[in-house]
Design an enzyme around this catalytic site. Structure first.
Site, PDB file in Angstrom:
ATOM      1  N   SER A 124       0.831  -1.206   0.000  1.00  0.00           N
ATOM      2  CA  SER A 124       0.000   0.000   0.000  1.00  0.00           C
ATOM      3  C   SER A 124       0.863   1.253   0.000  1.00  0.00           C
ATOM      4  O   SER A 124       1.961   1.250   0.559  1.00  0.00           O
ATOM      5  CB  SER A 124      -0.898  -0.007   1.250  1.00  0.00           C
ATOM      6  OG  SER A 124      -1.496   1.260   1.457  1.00  0.00           O
ATOM      7  N   TYR A 148      -1.587  -0.888  11.041  1.00  0.00           N
ATOM      8  CA  TYR A 148      -1.937  -1.490   9.734  1.00  0.00           C
ATOM      9  C   TYR A 148      -0.806  -1.209   8.741  1.00  0.00           C
ATOM     10  O   TYR A 148      -0.262  -2.128   8.121  1.00  0.00           O
ATOM     11  CB  TYR A 148      -3.260  -0.918   9.204  1.00  0.00           C
ATOM     12  CG  TYR A 148      -3.352  -1.023   7.702  1.00  0.00           C
ATOM     13  CD1 TYR A 148      -3.129   0.081   6.890  1.00  0.00           C
ATOM     14  CD2 TYR A 148      -3.603  -2.249   7.094  1.00  0.00           C
ATOM     15  CE1 TYR A 148      -3.164  -0.026   5.510  1.00  0.00           C
ATOM     16  CE2 TYR A 148      -3.643  -2.363   5.713  1.00  0.00           C
ATOM     17  CZ  TYR A 148      -3.413  -1.232   4.926  1.00  0.00           C
ATOM     18  OH  TYR A 148      -3.438  -1.353   3.557  1.00  0.00           O
ATOM     19  N   LYS A 152       2.239  -3.718   6.744  1.00  0.00           N
ATOM     20  CA  LYS A 152       2.569  -3.719   5.304  1.00  0.00           C
ATOM     21  C   LYS A 152       4.079  -3.519   5.121  1.00  0.00           C
ATOM     22  O   LYS A 152       4.740  -4.232   4.373  1.00  0.00           O
ATOM     23  CB  LYS A 152       1.808  -2.613   4.572  1.00  0.00           C
ATOM     24  CG  LYS A 152       0.319  -2.851   4.442  1.00  0.00           C
ATOM     25  CD  LYS A 152      -0.002  -4.086   3.600  1.00  0.00           C
ATOM     26  CE  LYS A 152      -1.502  -4.238   3.377  1.00  0.00           C
ATOM     27  NZ  LYS A 152      -1.842  -5.500   2.680  1.00  0.00           N
TER      28      LYS A 152
END
Ligand code: WQD
Length: 343
Positions: A124, A148, A152
């Site tokens: 992302s 989050y 990643k």
């Protein structure tokens, strides 16, 4: 040989399954339905007219994953499965680190045991943090501001480390910008459970009359109209990029990070106006305070994807808005029919 799609019933996963099948790939799908529904798997089969093995398996279930690899010939994995709500990750860090990291480590262990060493990873743009300038290229500094995003970034580093001692590993890290829109059939799309966090599904709920108005999180950013600017990309363009990435992974080893974006930045109000133009539906909004953690501007330099994958985004903003709204309308029609059939 088949491509395994983890999280293949999700928003981007299901669209990628459609494009892979239509590109002639054999696929196997794994999902635990924590943030998706079985109907999406059936919709992929309806859209493509093709069948494929599906396993309701959580990546933390190593035995279940072992069965998937034992029963199928898998030569490449597209790894979408993971929890992805930024705000929720701040409130539940341990759940996010365990689910996203441990699940991915188990996946890699089972892959290696079965000689499968090609990974296309759903990363992302969030790994760029607050970029010092735009457009963003893949060599920009990496930093994250929530659990989050940190999962990643950690997984990018873990997968990259696999390639150091073992030259057979191929890892392609696809850094998505802001995927929106839906397949033209209206059978698959983005419809998160509860109140949407992201802009487009929230706008669609307002347009559908389920929410009263859109809260625009801040109009005092240093952008052309004061509202946040992002690189919105049609989910079908994103899905096609994964097909190119699978072909690339089969021809290359080592670890490569690639932006999947359009290279264009649109503000929140640009999106509101584009949605109203594309659909003819008004979207009432109010200016609200900034949302914690938001950055002013983020959009990609997509030239590496064109050079390395032979891929570029084709759909425009109106297509994205119209397809997102078409999905919500078709979903409401389906739900209405289901209610009438139950009465
Ligand atoms: C876009 C813009 C908001 C909702 C996040 C994750 C990213 C990826 C995509 C998973 C911002 C504004 C939003 C609303 C608003 N997720 N907004 N009112 O924050 O760019 O990215 O989702 O991979 O990792 O960080 O997307 O859609 O939430 O916000 O004004 O009700 O819309 O401030 O400027 P974001 P978003």
């Amino acid at each position: 040989m088949s491509v395994l799609i983890t999280g293949g019933a999700g928003f981007i996963g299901s669209h990628t399954c459609v494009e892979l099948l239509q590109a002639g790939e054999e696929i196997v799908v794994v999902d635990n339905f924590v943030n998706s529904k079985p109907a999406a798997v059936e919709a992929v089969k309806t859209i493509t007219g093709k069948d494929f093995p599906f396993y309701e398996v959580d990546l933390l279930d190593e035995e279940g994953l072992e069965r998937v690899f034992s029963e199928n010939q898998i030569d490449c994995v597209i790894h979408f499965a993971g929890l992805k709500a930024v705000g929720e990750s701040v409130q539940q860090p341990l759940r996010y680190y365990h689910n996203n990291l441990t699940g991915s480590l188990i996946l890699c262990r089972v892959m290696e045991r079965h000689g499968c060493k090609r990974m296309v990873f759903s990363s992302s743009a969030t790994v760029y943090g607050n970029p010092h300038t735009v457009p963003i290229t893949e060599d920009f500094p990496l930093s994250t501001t929530n659990p989050y995003g940190s999962t990643k970034l950690m997984l990018e580093r873990i997968f990259g480390d696999l390639c150091v001692p073992d030259p057979e590993w191929s890892v392609t890290l696809l850094r998505y910008f802001n995927p929106i829109g839906a397949h033209e059939s209206g059978l698959i799309g983005e419809d998160p459970n509860g109140i949407p966090n992201n802009l487009m599904p929230y706008i669609c709920q307002v347009a559908a009359g389920k929410l009263d108005h859109l809260n625009v999180f801040g109009n005092d950013y240093p952008t052309h109209d004061g509202t946040g600017v992002r690189d919105y990309i049609h989910v079908v363009d994103l899905a096609k990029g994964h097909c190119n990435a699978v072909r690339y992974a089969r021809q290359h080893t080592g670890c490569d990070a690639i932006n999947l974006g359009t290279g264009k930045g649109y503000s929140v109000l640009d999106i509101v106006h584009a949605f109203e133009t594309a659909t003819g539906v008004k979207v009432p909004y109010e200016i609200a305070p900034r949302r914690a953690g938001d950055i002013p501007t983020c959009y990609a330099d997509p030239s590496k994807a064109k050079r390395v994958l032979g891929w570029e985004a084709k759909y425009g903003l109106e297509d994205m808005c119209r397809s997102a709204w078409n999905y919500i309308q078709k979903k409401q029609e389906r739900e209405g029919k289901e209610r009438r059939s139950e009465d």
